[in-house]
Design a protein around this motif. Structure first.
Motif, PDB file in Angstrom:
ATOM      1  N   HIS A  66      -5.387  21.090 -40.065  1.00 24.10           N
ATOM      2  CA  HIS A  66      -4.283  21.570 -40.910  1.00 24.10           C
ATOM      3  C   HIS A  66      -4.631  21.709 -42.393  1.00 24.10           C
ATOM      4  CE1 HIS A  66      -1.556  21.202 -37.504  1.00 24.10           C
ATOM      5  NE2 HIS A  66      -2.061  19.990 -37.300  1.00 24.10           N
ATOM      6  N   GLN A 106       2.090   6.820 -41.404  1.00 30.19           N
ATOM      7  CA  GLN A 106       3.517   6.960 -41.674  1.00 30.19           C
ATOM      8  C   GLN A 106       3.853   6.480 -43.086  1.00 30.19           C
ATOM      9  OE1 GLN A 106       7.806   5.729 -39.668  1.00 30.19           O
ATOM     10  NE2 GLN A 106       5.911   5.459 -38.506  1.00 30.19           N
ATOM     11  N   GLY A 149       3.159  12.794 -41.323  1.00 32.18           N
ATOM     12  CA  GLY A 149       2.249  11.756 -41.754  1.00 32.18           C
ATOM     13  C   GLY A 149       1.309  12.173 -42.866  1.00 32.18           C
ATOM     14  N   VAL A 150       0.710  11.161 -43.491  1.00 35.39           N
ATOM     15  CA  VAL A 150      -0.253  11.347 -44.566  1.00 35.39           C
ATOM     16  C   VAL A 150      -1.643  11.386 -43.938  1.00 35.39           C
ATOM     17  CG1 VAL A 150      -1.126  10.453 -46.753  1.00 35.39           C
ATOM     18  CG2 VAL A 150       1.241   9.983 -46.067  1.00 35.39           C
ATOM     19  N   LYS A 151      -2.323  12.497 -44.066  1.00 35.79           N
ATOM     20  CA  LYS A 151      -3.665  12.615 -43.493  1.00 35.79           C
ATOM     21  C   LYS A 151      -4.634  11.760 -44.300  1.00 35.79           C
ATOM     22  CE  LYS A 151      -7.160  16.126 -42.441  1.00 35.79           C
ATOM     23  NZ  LYS A 151      -7.452  17.572 -42.559  1.00 35.79           N
ATOM     24  N   GLY A 168      -7.786  11.975 -48.544  1.00 33.41           N
ATOM     25  CA  GLY A 168      -6.545  12.302 -47.867  1.00 33.41           C
ATOM     26  C   GLY A 168      -5.764  13.405 -48.538  1.00 33.41           C
ATOM     27  N   LYS A 197       1.860  18.598 -40.032  1.00 34.17           N
ATOM     28  CA  LYS A 197       2.293  17.662 -39.010  1.00 34.17           C
ATOM     29  C   LYS A 197       2.761  16.405 -39.718  1.00 34.17           C
ATOM     30  CE  LYS A 197      -0.698  15.472 -36.412  1.00 34.17           C
ATOM     31  NZ  LYS A 197      -1.787  15.224 -35.418  1.00 34.17           N
ATOM     32  N   SER A 228      -6.757  10.260 -39.448  1.00 34.19           N
ATOM     33  CA  SER A 228      -5.483   9.634 -39.072  1.00 34.19           C
ATOM     34  C   SER A 228      -4.349  10.307 -39.826  1.00 34.19           C
ATOM     35  CB  SER A 228      -5.502   8.142 -39.408  1.00 34.19           C
ATOM     36  OG  SER A 228      -5.637   7.926 -40.810  1.00 34.19           O
ATOM     37  N   TRP A 229      -3.154  10.203 -39.256  1.00 23.70           N
ATOM     38  CA  TRP A 229      -1.926  10.622 -39.940  1.00 23.70           C
ATOM     39  C   TRP A 229      -1.017   9.395 -39.974  1.00 23.70           C
ATOM     40  CZ3 TRP A 229      -5.112  14.049 -37.746  1.00 23.70           C
ATOM     41  CH2 TRP A 229      -5.285  15.272 -38.392  1.00 23.70           C
ATOM     42  N   THR A 234       1.577  15.153 -46.952  1.00 22.21           N
ATOM     43  CA  THR A 234       2.102  15.549 -45.647  1.00 22.21           C
ATOM     44  C   THR A 234       2.200  17.067 -45.570  1.00 22.21           C
ATOM     45  OG1 THR A 234       3.368  13.506 -45.492  1.00 22.21           O
ATOM     46  CG2 THR A 234       4.063  15.323 -44.089  1.00 22.21           C
TER      47      THR A 234
END
Length: 378
Positions: free
Chosen positions: A52, A231, A265-267, A257, A263, A228-229, A260
């Motif tokens: 993304h 919360q 969440g915080v990548k 990172g 998708k 990771s994504w 958001t």
């Protein structure tokens, strides 16, 4: 799509991911009859051009020499947006944070000073107040640069491919290349479905480039990467309007990172994750408990997030060189073959520029940018 096996192309491109799709587009744009061959779908999640978001930034800590390419990178993404009619580049600003002596901060400052890039340098406490999604140690220095942001890799790959097709390019996906060879009148590329001929060849096979080019097998090193994504505790702190893309050094590792986007969440990831060299054909794309623990614990250390209920994890592949600089060159003894690879986790932002350089090399032109840093025999 069925391709005439007797057709002789100007150029064949092996690999139509992030870099290869830009190369196909630039070749088609310069009037070449080009065939792009991709072993997976377009786009896909087996390589290095998904997830993304991909970072772009001017405060470039790796090496100030890359700044010769960065202005053109921004320009080419903006031109692609205009031609495609869809936003692909998002400017959120960027953060580089760590102890003042770390390579990340000192390198970012060196680049900004050497190339007159505007920036702010603030302490960790001030940065945490300005950007409440973060929790930096007070002794950290934070370099804030307003032009940083991200590109949408899947959307950009689709844009490059579709625009190339409109210009007459032929794209063959789900087709595995088994070998290639030079011939008296160019090159021959063999696949599981047949063979194709062209005057020239560009190999942009990502993690598979060592399998496509024997002389590079001992130079490039595919590496498993995990994303990771996480919360957020407060979603508004991590919108693109409120959260810059970020790099954070903890002395041993660099974490990175994005806000958001795309998708929930915080990548969040760790650069070079666990330093796992892999065979791209055999890599485990599942995510294990240790992967999750490494990322959630580091995420909770620097971000106002909950590591208890992540929104998800994904794998991708870095393809590293020993010095972490790219390979953009013609093959010794094979001037009709251009190779693009070894992007070492920081190449995607330059996809449009690399595609243009590759098109120039394939067409026998000198690139506008000095690419001696990327020679195979450096």
């Amino acid at each position: 799509m069925l391709v005439d096996r007797d057709r002789h192309f100007d150029v064949i491109v092996i690999g139509v991911g992030g870099i290869g799709s830009a190369t196909v587009y630039e070749l088609a744009r310069s009037g070449n009859d080009v065939l792009g061959i991709e072993r997976h779908g377009i786009p896909h999640t087996k390589g290095s051009s998904h997830g993304h978001t991909r970072m772009i930034r001017r405060a470039y800590h790796e090496n100030p020499e890359y700044m010769a390419m960065i202005d053109q990178a921004y320009t080419r993404w903006e031109q692609l947006e205009d031609e495609w009619g869809e936003q692909l580049l998002y400017k959120t600003g960027s953060i580089a944070a760590g102890r003042p002596s770390c390579d990340l901060v000192s390198g970012a400052l060196e680049t900004c000073h050497e190339h007159s890039v505007p920036f702010e340098k603030i302490d960790g406490e001030s940065a945490s107040e300005r950007f409440p999604g973060f929790q930096f140690p007070s002794e950290y220095e934070v370099v804030v640069q307003s032009d940083g942001g991200f590109v949408r890799p899947e959307a950009a790959t689709i844009a490059h491919v579709e625009l190339a097709r409109q210009l007459g390019a032929t794209i063959q996906s789900e087709t595995k290349v088994t070998s290639w060879e030079s011939t008296i009148d160019g090159v021959k590329v063999k696949t599981e479905d047949g063979q194709y001929k062209a005057d020239r060849l560009v190999i942009a096979a990502g993690a598979w480039i060592g399998k496509m080019v024997e002389s590079l097998e001992g130079i490039v090193s595919p590496e498993r990467q995990v994303l990771s994504w996480l919360q957020p505790n407060n979603e508004t702190h991590f919108t693109p309007e409120n959260c810059p893309v970020f790099l954070i050094s903890d002395d041993d590792n660099i974490h990175y990172g994005f806000p958001t986007f795309g998708k929930p969440g915080v990548k969040f990831g760790r650069h070079y994750h666990l330093n796992e060299r892999v065979d791209p054909d055999e890599m485990d794309h599942s995510v294990n408990e240790h992967d999750m623990e490494v990322l959630t614990q580091s995420g909770e250390k620097y971000l106002n997030v909950s590591g208890e209920d992540p929104f998800g994890f994904e794998t991708c592949i870095y393809t590293n060189t020993p010095d972490r600089d790219f390979i953009i060159d013609t093959l010794p003894n094979h001037p009709e073959v251009t190779v693009l690879g070894g992007f070492s986790g920081h190449g995607y932002k330059f996809a449009g520029v690399i595609g243009k350089i590759a098109a120039d090399l394939a067409n026998g032109k000198d690139p506008e940018i000095d690419i001696s840093l990327f020679e195979i025999d450096r």
